[in-house]
Motif scaffolding. Sequence first.
Motif, PDB file in Angstrom:
ATOM      1  N   ARG A  28       1.066  -1.291  -0.007  1.00 28.50           N
ATOM      2  CA  ARG A  28      -0.079   0.056  -0.050  1.00 28.50           C
ATOM      3  C   ARG A  28       0.815   1.177  -0.174  1.00 28.50           C
ATOM      4  NH1 ARG A  28      -0.757   3.004   3.843  1.00 28.50           N
ATOM      5  NH2 ARG A  28      -0.354   1.528   5.512  1.00 28.50           N
ATOM      6  N   GLU A  29       1.905   1.363   1.000  1.00 32.76           N
ATOM      7  CA  GLU A  29       2.585   2.412   0.880  1.00 32.76           C
ATOM      8  C   GLU A  29       3.540   2.874  -0.303  1.00 32.76           C
ATOM      9  OE1 GLU A  29       2.992   5.020   3.196  1.00 32.76           O
ATOM     10  OE2 GLU A  29       1.863   3.879   4.898  1.00 32.76           O
ATOM     11  N   VAL A  30       3.884   1.679  -0.828  1.00 34.57           N
ATOM     12  CA  VAL A  30       4.744   2.000  -2.275  1.00 34.57           C
ATOM     13  C   VAL A  30       3.670   2.525  -3.250  1.00 34.57           C
ATOM     14  CG1 VAL A  30       5.730   0.603  -4.246  1.00 34.57           C
ATOM     15  CG2 VAL A  30       6.445   0.226  -1.989  1.00 34.57           C
ATOM     16  N   GLU A  31       2.551   2.063  -3.315  1.00 35.50           N
ATOM     17  CA  GLU A  31       1.448   2.378  -4.504  1.00 35.50           C
ATOM     18  C   GLU A  31       0.945   3.764  -3.947  1.00 35.50           C
ATOM     19  OE1 GLU A  31      -0.282  -1.899  -5.800  1.00 35.50           O
ATOM     20  OE2 GLU A  31      -1.741  -0.598  -4.397  1.00 35.50           O
ATOM     21  N   GLU A  32       0.798   4.123  -2.753  1.00 37.37           N
ATOM     22  CA  GLU A  32       0.188   5.620  -2.514  1.00 37.37           C
ATOM     23  C   GLU A  32       1.460   6.391  -2.694  1.00 37.37           C
ATOM     24  OE1 GLU A  32      -2.730   4.264   1.107  1.00 37.37           O
ATOM     25  OE2 GLU A  32      -1.039   5.284   1.553  1.00 37.37           O
ATOM     26  N   GLU A  33       2.569   6.221  -2.103  1.00 39.53           N
ATOM     27  CA  GLU A  33       3.726   7.263  -2.210  1.00 39.53           C
ATOM     28  C   GLU A  33       4.202   7.348  -3.776  1.00 39.53           C
ATOM     29  OE1 GLU A  33       5.713   7.153   2.237  1.00 39.53           O
ATOM     30  OE2 GLU A  33       6.794   6.134   0.505  1.00 39.53           O
ATOM     31  N   CYS A  34       3.971   6.348  -4.622  1.00 41.39           N
ATOM     32  CA  CYS A  34       4.662   6.696  -6.212  1.00 41.39           C
ATOM     33  C   CYS A  34       3.720   6.590  -7.076  1.00 41.39           C
ATOM     34  CB  CYS A  34       5.585   5.381  -6.135  1.00 41.39           C
ATOM     35  SG  CYS A  34       7.110   5.451  -4.872  1.00 41.39           S
ATOM     36  N   GLY A  35       2.376   6.435  -6.964  1.00 38.00           N
ATOM     37  CA  GLY A  35       1.214   6.386  -7.745  1.00 38.00           C
ATOM     38  C   GLY A  35       1.124   5.114  -8.503  1.00 38.00           C
TER      39      GLY A  35
END
Length: 207
Positions: free
Chosen positions: A115-122
């Motif tokens: 989730r964090e990777v997807e949220e922070e990097c789009g």
Amino acid sequence: MYKVFIQDKPVFFAPSENLLLKKNIATLEPYSQESVSDYIAKITVSNFEPKCFFGGFEEKLETHPFFESHNYIKAAGGIVLSNNCNALVMQRLGKWDLPKGKIEENETVEEAAVREVEEECGLSGIQIINLLTTTFHCYEAFGKKWLKETTWFVMENLGESTLTPQKEEGITEVKWIGVGQLQATLKDSYNSIKDVVAEFNAQQIQE
């Protein structure tokens, strides 16, 4: 033995001296609140010798008396690879960094990392390949002391490839770089991040 970055310098903690007999730590010292506090107060860029304090706790770092005044927080993130062997890096608050963030309630560490990777990097379609390492570091924010444990994974991007930095989190740039450029790109990052890259490189050599 735990390696904790305090003021971006590694300080080691171990439950007992017996566990350190085969470890190559420069200096060993029995734990006391005063000895650790004095040591940390003297940490400077030009005058620093790694030291391991043993004793004072049984197993888990968060039970160590030195960290009783810290708020314990768990986070997750990773090194993300593309299908053409590039790696994902981002610039946050003026430093090159790797995507990571706090684990939310009722969320597994793996779910949080994705989730964090997807949220922070789009991105979307992030998949975990394997567990990489765990880091610990201390910092101060909102008038409190924090001890953060971050679990790191190696991941791959199987979906959306258009990068969008999460600006509300202080991220100003996200980009793909060659895997071989990771160490050079992150040379001015935090020492805990350099450790993550070093572990990744070591795993790549073993494979």
